[in-house]
Design an enzyme around this catalytic site. Structure first.
Site, PDB file in Angstrom:
ATOM      1  N   GLY A  12       0.809  -1.228   0.000  1.00 22.18           N
ATOM      2  CA  GLY A  12       0.000   0.000   0.000  1.00 22.18           C
ATOM      3  C   GLY A  12       0.829   1.259   0.000  1.00 22.18           C
ATOM      4  O   GLY A  12       0.526   2.204   0.717  1.00 22.18           O
ATOM      5  N   TYR A 155     -11.739  -0.851  12.904  1.00 23.84           N
ATOM      6  CA  TYR A 155     -10.352  -0.423  12.670  1.00 23.84           C
ATOM      7  C   TYR A 155      -9.493  -0.683  13.909  1.00 23.84           C
ATOM      8  O   TYR A 155      -8.379  -1.216  13.812  1.00 23.84           O
ATOM      9  CB  TYR A 155     -10.367   1.072  12.315  1.00 23.84           C
ATOM     10  CG  TYR A 155      -9.030   1.661  11.966  1.00 23.84           C
ATOM     11  CD1 TYR A 155      -8.472   1.487  10.703  1.00 23.84           C
ATOM     12  CD2 TYR A 155      -8.337   2.446  12.891  1.00 23.84           C
ATOM     13  CE1 TYR A 155      -7.244   2.056  10.381  1.00 23.84           C
ATOM     14  CE2 TYR A 155      -7.117   3.017  12.571  1.00 23.84           C
ATOM     15  CZ  TYR A 155      -6.575   2.826  11.314  1.00 23.84           C
ATOM     16  OH  TYR A 155      -5.367   3.388  11.002  1.00 23.84           O
ATOM     17  N   LYS A 159      -6.245  -3.161  14.310  1.00 21.47           N
ATOM     18  CA  LYS A 159      -4.922  -2.644  14.691  1.00 21.47           C
ATOM     19  C   LYS A 159      -4.425  -3.276  15.990  1.00 21.47           C
ATOM     20  O   LYS A 159      -3.206  -3.387  16.209  1.00 21.47           O
ATOM     21  CB  LYS A 159      -4.962  -1.119  14.784  1.00 21.47           C
ATOM     22  CG  LYS A 159      -5.233  -0.429  13.445  1.00 21.47           C
ATOM     23  CD  LYS A 159      -4.172  -0.781  12.415  1.00 21.47           C
ATOM     24  CE  LYS A 159      -4.286  -0.020  11.120  1.00 21.47           C
ATOM     25  NZ  LYS A 159      -3.264  -0.387  10.146  1.00 21.47           N
TER      26      LYS A 159
HETATM   27  P1  NAI Z   1      -3.566   6.152   2.886  1.00 17.55           P
HETATM   28  O1  NAI Z   1      -5.009   5.884   2.709  1.00 17.55           O
HETATM   29  O2  NAI Z   1      -3.040   7.499   2.520  1.00 17.55           O
HETATM   30  O3  NAI Z   1      -2.697   5.062   2.116  1.00 17.55           O
HETATM   31  C1  NAI Z   1      -3.015   3.698   2.208  1.00 17.55           C
HETATM   32  C2  NAI Z   1      -2.600   3.027   0.905  1.00 17.55           C
HETATM   33  O4  NAI Z   1      -2.960   1.644   1.002  1.00 17.55           O
HETATM   34  C3  NAI Z   1      -3.301   3.603  -0.315  1.00 17.55           C
HETATM   35  O5  NAI Z   1      -2.367   3.847  -1.342  1.00 17.55           O
HETATM   36  C4  NAI Z   1      -4.288   2.500  -0.689  1.00 17.55           C
HETATM   37  O6  NAI Z   1      -4.596   2.449  -2.080  1.00 17.55           O
HETATM   38  C5  NAI Z   1      -3.555   1.259  -0.218  1.00 17.55           C
HETATM   39  N1  NAI Z   1      -4.457   0.129  -0.018  1.00 17.55           N
HETATM   40  C6  NAI Z   1      -5.687   0.156   0.548  1.00 17.55           C
HETATM   41  N2  NAI Z   1      -6.235  -1.068   0.516  1.00 17.55           N
HETATM   42  C7  NAI Z   1      -5.322  -1.895  -0.061  1.00 17.55           C
HETATM   43  C8  NAI Z   1      -5.313  -3.259  -0.381  1.00 17.55           C
HETATM   44  N3  NAI Z   1      -6.352  -4.055  -0.111  1.00 17.55           N
HETATM   45  N4  NAI Z   1      -4.220  -3.778  -0.993  1.00 17.55           N
HETATM   46  C9  NAI Z   1      -3.160  -2.995  -1.299  1.00 17.55           C
HETATM   47  N5  NAI Z   1      -3.121  -1.679  -1.023  1.00 17.55           N
HETATM   48  C10 NAI Z   1      -4.193  -1.128  -0.413  1.00 17.55           C
HETATM   49  O7  NAI Z   1      -3.268   5.813   4.426  1.00 17.55           O
HETATM   50  P2  NAI Z   1      -2.058   6.232   5.377  1.00 17.55           P
HETATM   51  O8  NAI Z   1      -2.545   7.303   6.266  1.00 17.55           O
HETATM   52  O9  NAI Z   1      -0.817   6.412   4.596  1.00 17.55           O
HETATM   53  O10 NAI Z   1      -1.956   4.905   6.269  1.00 17.55           O
HETATM   54  C11 NAI Z   1      -0.959   3.904   6.096  1.00 17.55           C
HETATM   55  C12 NAI Z   1      -1.060   2.920   7.251  1.00 17.55           C
HETATM   56  O11 NAI Z   1      -0.846   3.623   8.485  1.00 17.55           O
HETATM   57  C13 NAI Z   1      -2.422   2.247   7.362  1.00 17.55           C
HETATM   58  O12 NAI Z   1      -2.258   0.914   7.787  1.00 17.55           O
HETATM   59  C14 NAI Z   1      -3.105   3.052   8.443  1.00 17.55           C
HETATM   60  O13 NAI Z   1      -4.104   2.324   9.101  1.00 17.55           O
HETATM   61  C15 NAI Z   1      -1.936   3.368   9.365  1.00 17.55           C
HETATM   62  N6  NAI Z   1      -2.164   4.506  10.224  1.00 17.55           N
HETATM   63  C16 NAI Z   1      -2.420   5.764   9.721  1.00 17.55           C
HETATM   64  C17 NAI Z   1      -2.668   6.811  10.593  1.00 17.55           C
HETATM   65  C18 NAI Z   1      -2.937   8.196  10.097  1.00 17.55           C
HETATM   66  O14 NAI Z   1      -3.226   9.050  10.947  1.00 17.55           O
HETATM   67  N7  NAI Z   1      -2.858   8.489   8.822  1.00 17.55           N
HETATM   68  C19 NAI Z   1      -2.664   6.625  12.030  1.00 17.55           C
HETATM   69  C20 NAI Z   1      -2.386   5.277  12.449  1.00 17.55           C
HETATM   70  C21 NAI Z   1      -2.140   4.270  11.570  1.00 17.55           C
END
Ligand code: NAI
Length: 246
Positions: A12, A155, A159
């Site tokens: 991702g 969620y 996590k």
């Molecule tokens: P984002 O939504 O900007 O990026 C997530 C990426 O994962 C996207 O490019 C999306 O297309 C891809 N993705 C989604 N479903 C997928 C699948 N089934 N297979 C392959 N790729 C897939 O999210 P962000 O903020 O960059 O988050 C990254 C990680 O960090 C996630 O696991 C999120 O839960 C975690 N996280 C984020 C926080 C935040 O405040 N942004 C806080 C805590 C954890």
């Protein structure tokens, strides 16, 4: 350089935190394999930015929640790069709503994409890492996986599952030289959080002692620490990156 000649696979990673982790690893000399749901302008742009840092990069389109597809990606990465040193389970989604309104589909989707994907990829990389007797597996948890959060039961459960998976893997594979750790970010400014209303954003920031959201680059720096030898005796841990948010 901290990761010279290492190969890292990040799920991702076309945007957000995953992309910044890929760039941080590449700056330290790692060759990068990354996945996302589909090949598009965003994934191409990310690949171009990584390539500009002078390392090898390959993009693999696919659904991280699909067990067979995850195994195929890992097989292909091993064929393309010859070995695999670092896995970052980063792909994740939210489907926020109060528990009483939550549909079965919203529950299942979030568990599949956030938790099962981490199982899929960890399962797929383990034989190769066991053979080489080294590896670092990093999975993205969240502050809400530790504390829970109203409106995010699915969620938060996914996590929390990441943390238990990480600690179990660390115990199972420690004797083979494989480390497993989780990062629990607080409120990080990415597309995922941009979807929140202005009021919710303000409310979040007021709860953070450092009075600001984190940048994806600040999560990437911790991932870099966990990926490289600076953390050679760190395993089974959860590092919170949250500006002191409780
Ligand atoms: P984002 O939504 O900007 O990026 C997530 C990426 O994962 C996207 O490019 C999306 O297309 C891809 N993705 C989604 N479903 C997928 C699948 N089934 N297979 C392959 N790729 C897939 O999210 P962000 O903020 O960059 O988050 C990254 C990680 O960090 C996630 O696991 C999120 O839960 C975690 N996280 C984020 C926080 C935040 O405040 N942004 C806080 C805590 C954890």
């Amino acid at each position: 350089m901290l990761l010279e000649k290492k190969v890292a696979l990040i799920t991702g990673a076309a945007r957000g935190i995953g992309k910044q982790i890929a760039l941080a690893f590449a700056r330290e000399g790692a060759n990068i394999a990354f996945t996302d749901l589909e090949a598009n302008e965003q994934s191409q742009q990310t690949a171009d930015e990584i390539k500009a840092l002078g390392v090898d990069v390959r993009f693999y389109a696919g659904n991280a929640a699909d067990f067979d597809a995850a195994h195929q990606v890992v097989e292909q990465v091993l064929a393309d790069f010859g070995h695999l040193d670092i896995l970052v389970n980063n792909a994740g989604i939210t489907r926020d709503t109060l528990l009483m309104r939550m549909t079965e589909q919203q529950w299942d989707q979030v568990i599949q994409v956030n938790l099962k994907s981490a199982f899929n990829f960890t399962h797929a990389v383990t034989p190769a890492m066991m053979r080489q007797r080294s590896g670092s597996i990093i999975s993205l948890s969240s502050v809400v996986g530790i504390n829970g959060n109203a409106g995010q039961a699915n969620y938060a459960a996914s996590k929390a599952g990441i943390i238990a998976l990480t600690k179990s893997v660390a115990k199972e594979l420690g004797s083979r030289g494989i480390r497993a750790n989780a990062i629990a970010p607080g409120f990080i400014l990415t597309d995922m959080t941009k979807a929140l209303s202005e009021d919710t954003l303000k409310q979040f920031v007021s709860m953070i002692p450092m009075r600001r959201g984190g940048e994806p680059e600040e999560v990437a720096k911790v991932a870099l620490f966990l990926a490289c030898d600076l953390s050679s005796y760190v395993s089974g841990q959860v590092i919170q990156v949250n500006g002191a948010m409780a």
